[in-house]
Design an enzyme around this catalytic site. Structure first.
Site, short mmCIF file in Angstrom:
data_model
loop_
_atom_site.label_atom_id
_atom_site.label_comp_id
_atom_site.label_asym_id
_atom_site.label_seq_id
_atom_site.Cartn_x
_atom_site.Cartn_y
_atom_site.Cartn_z
N GLU A 1 4.68 -11.43 -5.61
CA GLU A 1 3.67 -11.50 -6.68
C GLU A 1 4.19 -10.95 -8.00
OE1 GLU A 1 3.83 -9.44 -4.20
OE2 GLU A 1 2.87 -7.51 -4.57
N HIS B 1 8.18 -8.19 -2.87
CA HIS B 1 6.92 -8.52 -3.56
C HIS B 1 7.02 -9.86 -4.29
CE1 HIS B 1 4.79 -4.67 -3.09
NE2 HIS B 1 5.99 -4.13 -3.10
N ASP C 1 -14.76 -11.87 -23.60
CA ASP C 1 -15.63 -12.08 -22.43
C ASP C 1 -17.06 -12.45 -22.84
OD1 ASP C 1 -13.36 -11.27 -21.18
OD2 ASP C 1 -14.07 -9.27 -20.69
N LYS D 1 -8.84 -12.21 -16.46
CA LYS D 1 -8.85 -12.36 -17.92
C LYS D 1 -8.20 -13.67 -18.39
CE LYS D 1 -9.87 -10.21 -21.79
NZ LYS D 1 -11.09 -9.43 -22.01
N CYS E 1 5.11 -6.45 1.97
CA CYS E 1 5.52 -5.05 1.89
C CYS E 1 4.81 -4.23 2.96
CB CYS E 1 5.30 -4.53 0.47
SG CYS E 1 6.18 -2.99 0.20
N TYR E 2 3.88 -3.35 2.55
CA TYR E 2 3.14 -2.58 3.57
C TYR E 2 2.47 -3.52 4.56
CZ TYR E 2 -0.17 0.66 5.65
OH TYR E 2 -0.88 1.42 6.54
N GLY F 1 0.85 -1.19 0.00
CA GLY F 1 0.00 0.00 0.00
C GLY F 1 0.87 1.22 0.00
#
Ligand code: XMP
Length: 514
Positions: A171, A169, A227, A370, A82-83, A55
């Protein structure tokens, strides 16, 4: 259904959807909630684990985003990133302050491989760091399990209580073994089994739709994009001819695209459904007459689309359900899921026909990212070229023509774009470039053609490399390929005498050229 679930608590960082995507790549379902969500609600969801994201704040600031300390007492494993890591330390009695050396970028981190979270990770591993603050002192009970020269506490654990905090991070793909770390968290710490699989999702969703719809009638607006196509095929598999798909051809599609959509979904295609094509080109061009401003065009196209759709729906008579191709990022970005509550006007959420009578909306893709929609499409047997289609904006070529939209300009940009795409595919570059298309400028300039002077339009070629479509770089296309495309366009497309290449990244540009 009793699906395993990891909850991501969003503190407003830029990678928050990525965290959830990465967890899902480990075959564990994951949802994002704002940090303001009541811990009771979180507990009721019975998650296998909780991840606190990054964040923008400093956790010691007065108005910083925070969470209820009870989260750490629920007996549910928690991983702070992180945050989230700093906040966990701050709340539990550690010390977080401004770091003497700010770390940003790929940094080699030394990790303790005996920790469950770093199991099978190399002792020295490259991780993505981005922080101004650091954990100066960990909270009582925690043991340091990673460090860098500038960040003595890069990760901590309290193994018995299943609490973990990581400064970097995992991710982000720049963290070489990030996926392994997240996988370790969900499998080694949270004891997940990995029940999130697209084949099962597709099968269960089809069954659930069938049950819900019963003998009701279903209406779906089909755009030909990924989609709405996946949603339509799912519905068709569930309820066959009880489904009617209305495809509004607004005259702003790419060359031949309307016919291609009809080939797939129309009566000669493989699916059982009722297909209605509305050729509304004239109606749209009339509404767009004299309109210059792109946001205004978007609005007009969006509204007109709904009016045409409504007119058609009235002809069909009463329907019970309306299908929408909403996907998970739309849900999160409309502020319903996480913290990044920026509603993008172009995300086409909420643009529901308001005069239609139907009982309920069906959103079969509401939980999917997606890439998961694409996997679901493949599971459903949808042709690969449709599943991997590039993004194409709802307002179509309407926003790829600078200034007023006319039938003649649509023709020019369609033809130039078709040549461009054909040559990029021939050059084998189509898989490498995130998005590419031609746009028409509003500029006329002098040229020569044979012995004649011309005064015609310039077309712009755009090609970008991007992972997330939020930032992008202009993609390098070999000069010979550009040369070939240029000569074909000026020779074959009437009223175009110049071809320009857009070298701008995003920011400061946007991906579209409008
Ligand atoms: P920009 O131009 O904002 O585009 O950098 C980012 C991505 O969004 C797509 N885009 C749209 N999609 N309706 C849509 O459905 C729109 O009005 C719209 N405008 C941009 C764009 O193609 C790119 O993939």
């Amino acid at each position: 259904m009793n699906r395993e679930k990891i909850i991501v608590i969003d503190f407003g960082g830029q990678y928050n959807q990525l965290v959830a995507r990465r967890v899902r790549e480990c075959n564990v379902y994951c949802e994002i909630y704002s940090y303001k969500t009541d811990p009771k609600i979180i507990q009721e969801m019975n998650p296998k684990g909780i991840i606190l994201t990054g964040g923008p704040n400093s956790c010691y600031d007065e108005n910083a985003a925070t969470c209820d300390p009870i989260l750490f007492e629920l007996g549910i494993p928690v991983l702070g990133l992180c945050y989230g890591a700093q906040l966990m330390m701050h709340i539990m009695g550690g010390q977080v302050c401004k770091a003497p050396v700010r770390e940003y970028g790929k940094i080699e981190v030394t990790v303790d491989t005996s920790s469950p979270i770093f199991q099978n990770v190399a002792e020295q591993t490259i991780c993505w760091m981005s922080h101004n603050d650091f954990i100066k002192k960990s909270a009582p009970g925690f043991q340091t399990i990673a460090h860098t020269p500038d960040c003595p506490i890069a990760a901590v654990q309290w193994k018995e209580r299943q609490l973990y905090a990581i400064q970097f991070h995992p991710e982000v793909l720049h963290t070489a073994e990030g996926t392994k770390m997240l996988s370790n968290f969900v499998y080694q710490v949270c004891n997940c089994h990995g029940d999130w699989r697209m084949d099962a999702f597709v099968e269960n969703t089809i069954k659930a739709i069938r049950k819900k719809v019963g003998s009701g009638r279903v209406l779906c607006a089909l755009s030909g994009g990924v989609d709405s196509s996946v949603a339509a095929v799912m519905l068709s598999k569930a309820v066959g001819n009880q489904l009617t798909c209305v495809f509004v051809d607004h005259g702003l599609l790419r060359k031949n695209e309307g016919d291609e959509i009809e080939e797939i979904f129309g009566p000669s295609g493989p699916y059982e459904l009722n297909f209605v094509r509305v050729n509304a080109q004239k109606r749209f061009y009339e509404k767009l007459k004299d309109i210059q401003e792109p946001e205004q065009k978007r609005k007009i196209i969006g509204e007109e689309f709904i009016r045409v759709f409504e007119d058609e729906a009235k002809k069909i008579g009463s329907v019970d359900f309306l299908v929408q191709g909403t996907i998970y990022p739309d849900v999160v970005e409309s502020g319903l899921g996480g913290e990044s509550a920026t509603i993008k006007s172009h995300h086409n959420v909420g643009g529901l026909p308001d005069h239609l009578n139907f009982k309920e909306i069906i959103e079969p893709l509401r939980e999917l990212f997606k890439d998961e929609v694409r996997q679901a499409g493949l599971e459903l047997g949808i042709p690969k070229n449709l599943v991997y289609r590039q993004p194409f904006p709802g307002p179509g070529l309407g926003i790829r023509i600078i200034g007023e939209v006319t039938a003649e300009k649509v023709r020019m940009v369609q033809e130039a774009d078709a040549i461009y795409r054909e040559e990029i595919t021939k050059a084998g570059l189509d898989k490498e470039i995130g998005q590419y298309f031609a746009a028409l400028t509003n500029m006329k300039s002098v040229g020569v053609m044979g012995d004649e002077r011309t005064y015609d339009y310039a077309v712009v070629l755009r090609a970008v490399s991007t992972v997330d479509f939020m930032t992008a770089e202009a993609a390098p296309i070999p000069w010979e390929v550009l040369g070939k495309i240029t000569s074909r366009i000026v020779n074959e497309v009437k009223n175009i005498n110049r071809v320009l290449y857009d070298c701008t990244g995003k920011p400061p540009g946007t991906i579209e050229f409008e």
